[in-house]
Motif scaffolding. Sequence first.
Motif, mmCIF file in Angstrom:
data_model
loop_
_atom_site.group_PDB
_atom_site.id
_atom_site.type_symbol
_atom_site.label_atom_id
_atom_site.label_comp_id
_atom_site.label_asym_id
_atom_site.label_seq_id
_atom_site.Cartn_x
_atom_site.Cartn_y
_atom_site.Cartn_z
ATOM 1 N N PHE A 109 -7.900 -2.076 14.985
ATOM 2 C CA PHE A 109 -8.327 -2.078 13.587
ATOM 3 C C PHE A 109 -7.247 -1.528 12.662
ATOM 4 C CE2 PHE A 109 -9.401 2.454 13.900
ATOM 5 C CZ PHE A 109 -9.652 2.572 15.266
ATOM 6 N N VAL A 110 -7.359 -1.929 11.398
ATOM 7 C CA VAL A 110 -6.421 -1.496 10.368
ATOM 8 C C VAL A 110 -7.125 -0.449 9.501
ATOM 9 C CG1 VAL A 110 -5.176 -2.221 8.285
ATOM 10 C CG2 VAL A 110 -5.144 -3.660 10.325
ATOM 11 N N ILE A 111 -6.467 0.672 9.290
ATOM 12 C CA ILE A 111 -6.995 1.703 8.402
ATOM 13 C C ILE A 111 -6.110 1.754 7.159
ATOM 14 C CG2 ILE A 111 -7.710 4.133 8.186
ATOM 15 C CD1 ILE A 111 -7.501 4.357 11.244
ATOM 16 N N ALA A 112 -6.724 1.685 5.991
ATOM 17 C CA ALA A 112 -5.978 1.766 4.730
ATOM 18 C C ALA A 112 -6.571 2.872 3.876
ATOM 19 C CB ALA A 112 -6.055 0.434 3.982
ATOM 20 N N THR A 113 -5.735 3.800 3.424
ATOM 21 C CA THR A 113 -6.228 4.918 2.609
ATOM 22 C C THR A 113 -5.397 5.076 1.338
ATOM 23 O OG1 THR A 113 -4.827 6.532 3.738
ATOM 24 C CG2 THR A 113 -7.027 6.188 4.660
ATOM 25 N N ASP A 114 -6.006 5.706 0.333
ATOM 26 C CA ASP A 114 -5.329 5.921 -0.950
ATOM 27 C C ASP A 114 -4.175 6.910 -0.817
ATOM 28 O OD1 ASP A 114 -7.102 4.281 -2.089
ATOM 29 O OD2 ASP A 114 -8.400 5.843 -2.909
ATOM 30 N N VAL A 115 -4.382 7.919 0.026
ATOM 31 C CA VAL A 115 -3.344 8.938 0.212
ATOM 32 C C VAL A 115 -3.067 9.092 1.708
ATOM 33 C CG1 VAL A 115 -3.778 10.268 -1.904
ATOM 34 C CG2 VAL A 115 -5.134 10.751 0.131
ATOM 35 N N PRO A 116 -1.802 9.377 2.068
ATOM 36 C CA PRO A 116 -1.431 9.458 3.486
ATOM 37 C C PRO A 116 -2.247 10.484 4.293
ATOM 38 C CG PRO A 116 0.522 9.457 2.095
ATOM 39 C CD PRO A 116 -0.659 9.541 1.175
ATOM 40 N N GLU A 117 -2.594 11.624 3.677
ATOM 41 C CA GLU A 117 -3.302 12.681 4.426
ATOM 42 C C GLU A 117 -4.650 12.191 4.941
ATOM 43 O OE1 GLU A 117 -2.731 13.767 0.629
ATOM 44 O OE2 GLU A 117 -0.899 13.065 1.585
ATOM 45 N N ARG A 118 -5.271 11.306 4.173
ATOM 46 C CA ARG A 118 -6.592 10.807 4.532
ATOM 47 C C ARG A 118 -6.537 9.987 5.844
ATOM 48 N NH1 ARG A 118 -11.454 11.483 5.510
ATOM 49 N NH2 ARG A 118 -12.760 9.629 5.412
ATOM 50 N N ALA A 144 0.825 -1.218 0.000
ATOM 51 C CA ALA A 144 0.000 0.000 0.000
ATOM 52 C C ALA A 144 0.859 1.269 0.000
ATOM 53 C CB ALA A 144 -0.929 -0.002 1.197
ATOM 54 N N GLU A 145 1.866 1.282 0.862
ATOM 55 C CA GLU A 145 2.694 2.491 1.000
ATOM 56 C C GLU A 145 3.461 2.803 -0.282
ATOM 57 O OE1 GLU A 145 2.766 -0.058 3.113
ATOM 58 O OE2 GLU A 145 2.778 0.621 5.190
ATOM 59 N N GLN A 146 3.970 1.738 -0.926
ATOM 60 C CA GLN A 146 4.766 1.953 -2.145
ATOM 61 C C GLN A 146 3.895 2.427 -3.294
ATOM 62 O OE1 GLN A 146 7.965 1.732 -2.153
ATOM 63 N NE2 GLN A 146 8.414 0.594 -0.298
ATOM 64 N N MET A 147 2.585 2.181 -3.215
ATOM 65 C CA MET A 147 1.676 2.613 -4.263
ATOM 66 C C MET A 147 1.140 4.006 -3.979
ATOM 67 S SD MET A 147 -0.370 -0.912 -4.872
ATOM 68 C CE MET A 147 -1.620 -0.181 -5.915
ATOM 69 N N GLY A 148 1.665 4.628 -2.939
ATOM 70 C CA GLY A 148 1.245 5.981 -2.621
ATOM 71 C C GLY A 148 0.176 6.032 -1.546
ATOM 72 N N GLY A 149 -0.304 4.886 -1.109
ATOM 73 C CA GLY A 149 -1.327 4.837 -0.072
ATOM 74 C C GLY A 149 -0.715 4.778 1.318
ATOM 75 N N ALA A 150 -1.556 4.599 2.304
ATOM 76 C CA ALA A 150 -1.062 4.522 3.673
ATOM 77 C C ALA A 150 -1.871 3.507 4.460
ATOM 78 C CB ALA A 150 -1.133 5.883 4.333
ATOM 79 N N LEU A 151 -1.222 2.967 5.482
ATOM 80 C CA LEU A 151 -1.796 1.873 6.253
ATOM 81 C C LEU A 151 -1.390 2.073 7.703
ATOM 82 C CD1 LEU A 151 -3.054 -0.826 5.014
ATOM 83 C CD2 LEU A 151 -0.862 -1.848 5.545
#
Lengths: 147, 160
Positions: free
Chosen positions: A105-114, A59-66
């Motif tokens: 819980f695990v939170i996964a977002t498309d962008v880190p700011e979210r 996720a992180e390498q694709m620009g997302g955040a976890l």
Amino acid sequence: MDHINKQIINMLQKGFPICDSPYQVVAEQIGLTESDLLERIKLLLETGVLSRFGPLYHAEQMGGALTLAAIKAPKQRFDQIAKIVNNFPEVAHNYERNHELNMWFVIATDVPERLTQVIEEIEKKIELPVYNMPKINEYFVGLKLEA
Amino acid sequence: MDKIDRQIITATQAGLPLTPQPYQTIADQLGISAEIVMQRLSSMQKQKIIRRIGVVPNHYRLGYNFNGMTVWNIADEHIDKMGKKVGQLDFVSHCYHRPRHEPEWHYNLFAMVHSKTETGVKQQISAIAELLGDYNLGHNVLYSTRILKKTGLRIDSKNV
């Protein structure tokens, strides 16, 4: 589960080859035919023994955040808080655990700011702090099955 | 990452095709050559965008009914060294360094362990404690008592 399926799962955890006929390559290593191997993987997926088979994206390498986050939910408010947290589509998994911090819980977002936004929104709605525990370093992900 | 990479990601997010030539199958879907699909996948693997091509097992379905989140308090200057050692243990599936939240939460090393029996999981915890020795300044084990939500993985809905 039989010995061959265990071998298949262990082999497939190590990394699947990138070549024209990769199932053929793996099948030969296990001593199966290509169609036997495909049949077995299909069945392992259908019965839910395997959750997924394919490229595992970072996720992180694709620009997302976890992140992993936790809450100390008072017993009488537990279900209400679980409902609020689960309502966020960004919350992927949520577990009750036997600790004072009883909701994880695990939170996964498309962008880190979210990610920060989601945490703040949850805190506002439940009026309790969310303990944010993003990974600082990863030492291992995978599992080797007992023979 | 460019448009082709993203198309390949979208095409494989649900999984790799179970056809004799899976990369050719993806290529046909996208209207590009199998060589390009393979090149891009290799390159994304090198860039760590892809962790690996492989399986994600469902621990409960494999008979691993005792899944514990073990958490350890390790001095920051030793955490990388000890984290790597714990991560190498056969029964540890995930091993991470995470931040403490003092004063309530002083654990900074997380290791998920899995066993088919309660005795087994206790032995695993002892094995980690032994490996860490004096580096272990305190630990705890959190078991999941209820799944409140599990989405994101395609097959999971069938298992709830």
